[in-house]
Design a protein around this motif. Structure first.
Motif, short mmCIF file in Angstrom:
data_model
loop_
_atom_site.label_atom_id
_atom_site.label_comp_id
_atom_site.label_asym_id
_atom_site.label_seq_id
_atom_site.Cartn_x
_atom_site.Cartn_y
_atom_site.Cartn_z
N ASN A 177 3.60 10.77 -7.52
CA ASN A 177 3.20 10.84 -6.12
C ASN A 177 3.30 9.48 -5.44
OD1 ASN A 177 2.49 13.62 -6.35
ND2 ASN A 177 0.54 13.04 -7.25
N TYR A 178 2.93 8.41 -6.14
CA TYR A 178 3.03 7.06 -5.59
C TYR A 178 4.49 6.64 -5.48
CZ TYR A 178 -1.99 6.50 -6.12
OH TYR A 178 -3.36 6.64 -6.00
N SER A 229 -4.45 12.09 -6.32
CA SER A 229 -3.18 11.36 -6.21
C SER A 229 -2.52 11.15 -7.56
CB SER A 229 -3.43 10.00 -5.53
OG SER A 229 -4.20 9.15 -6.36
N GLY A 240 0.00 16.00 -3.18
CA GLY A 240 0.12 14.85 -4.06
C GLY A 240 0.54 13.60 -3.33
N GLN A 241 1.62 13.70 -2.56
CA GLN A 241 2.11 12.55 -1.81
C GLN A 241 1.13 12.18 -0.69
OE1 GLN A 241 6.20 12.98 -0.66
NE2 GLN A 241 6.18 11.19 0.69
N MET A 294 -2.17 12.48 -0.74
CA MET A 294 -3.30 11.76 -1.34
C MET A 294 -2.88 10.35 -1.79
SD MET A 294 -5.86 13.83 -1.10
CE MET A 294 -5.12 14.41 0.43
N ALA A 295 -1.71 10.22 -2.39
CA ALA A 295 -1.24 8.90 -2.81
C ALA A 295 -1.05 7.98 -1.61
CB ALA A 295 0.07 9.04 -3.58
N SER A 296 -0.50 8.51 -0.53
CA SER A 296 -0.33 7.71 0.69
C SER A 296 -1.68 7.28 1.26
CB SER A 296 0.45 8.51 1.73
OG SER A 296 1.73 8.88 1.24
N THR A 349 -8.52 9.99 -4.62
CA THR A 349 -7.94 9.12 -5.64
C THR A 349 -7.52 9.91 -6.88
OG1 THR A 349 -9.36 7.31 -4.88
CG2 THR A 349 -8.33 7.06 -7.03
#
Length: 280
Positions: free
Chosen positions: A60-61, A37, A245-246, A248-250, A34
């Motif tokens: 990233n989100y 992200s 980054g992407q 972890m956001a996913s 979390t």
């Protein structure tokens, strides 16, 4: 007396330490995913790593939701998981009822075969199952994934429902039979309403299994129309390059539906597990 109090205090302290260690062990990865992200790429690769983002970012989100097909993968996962859950719960209940409530030749062997089918590793089945799905024309389709997932969710749901149905007094069945009800009516109007907590548990586990499954999703679906989010996440790993980054956001986005379902159905889960653990 004093010695007993000391022993009790020591036991409580050790229990608290064990709970804290278990909590840290289970929550530390979730926390790190979390926090990562919300970090920028430069901070993600910083040494030493930071335990809290120096500057929060939603880039990233944004990339996961709007600059990639990941949201479509999540929708695919949701549709597949819902289909698997409904079919598994219905078939599991209809199969578990006669095994748990009726006496017939081969009943014990059938129950053991169901448990054996559940214990078979999916890695042993994915090649022959691939040939079956290919023959049926279901490769690279959401329907094919549903059929594949049913091979391990139906035995699991049936096995759990057998134990749960066994806790319901058989006198209810006998009374309904004396009133002229059929077995199907008894299952629908007597047993299933009482077994709602158990059904909630098996449905939740079936949904979770289908939601998190990776091997079949990777092998049987390769287009954006059928690919689930677990296979979609693997697309963010290119050789030895990780788009952290992407990624972890996913992962956080994929966790949210399961978290909401567990929170909403928590009462039924506790009731179902408690009732299913005691036979009588």
């Amino acid at each position: 007396m004093v010695e007993r109090q000391r022993t009790k205090i020591t036991r409580n302290i050790l229990t608290a330490i064990g709970v804290l260690v278990a909590l840290f062990w289970s929550m530390a990865p979730v926390y790190w995913v979390t926090v990562t992200s919300f970090k920028k790429s430069r901070e993600i690769y910083a040494i030493p790593p930071t335990l809290w983002p120096k500057q929060f970012t939603l880039a990233n989100y944004k990339a996961a939701l709007f600059d990639s097909p990941f949201l479509h993968y999540v929708i695919n996962s949701f549709l597949v998981a819902i289909g698997v859950t409904v079919i598994s719960a219905v078939v599991g209940a209809m199969t578990a009822y006669p095994i748990a409530r009726m006496r017939f030749r081969g009943r014990t062997i059938t129950a053991r075969l169901i448990v054996t089918a559940y214990l078979l590793p999916p890695s042993l089945l994915f090649i022959p199952l691939f040939l079956v799905l290919q023959h049926l024309g279901l490769i690279d389709t959401k329907t094919g994934l549903i059929v594949a997932y049913l091979t391990f969710t139906v035995p699991f749901c049936t096995w759990m429902m057998i134990s749960y149905f066994a806790t319901i007094p058989k006198e209810l069945d006998e009374a309904a039979l004396m009133d002229g009800a059929s077995r199907a009516q008894i299952l629908r109007r007597v047993v299933l309403p009482i077994a709602r907590p158990g059904i909630a548990v098996v449905a939740l586990f079936a949904f979770t299994h289908a939601w998190n499954e990776f091997l079949y999703a990777l092998v049987y679906a390769y287009s954006d129309d059928a690919k689930t989010f677990t296979a979609g996440l693997s697309g963010l790993v290119m050789g030895d390059t990780f788009i952290w980054g992407q990624l972890m956001a996913s992962s956080v986005i994929a966790i949210i539906p399961i978290l909401i379902i567990y929170i909403v159905a928590q009462r039924y889960i506790v009731e179902g597990l408690a009732a299913g653990s005691v036979k009588g």
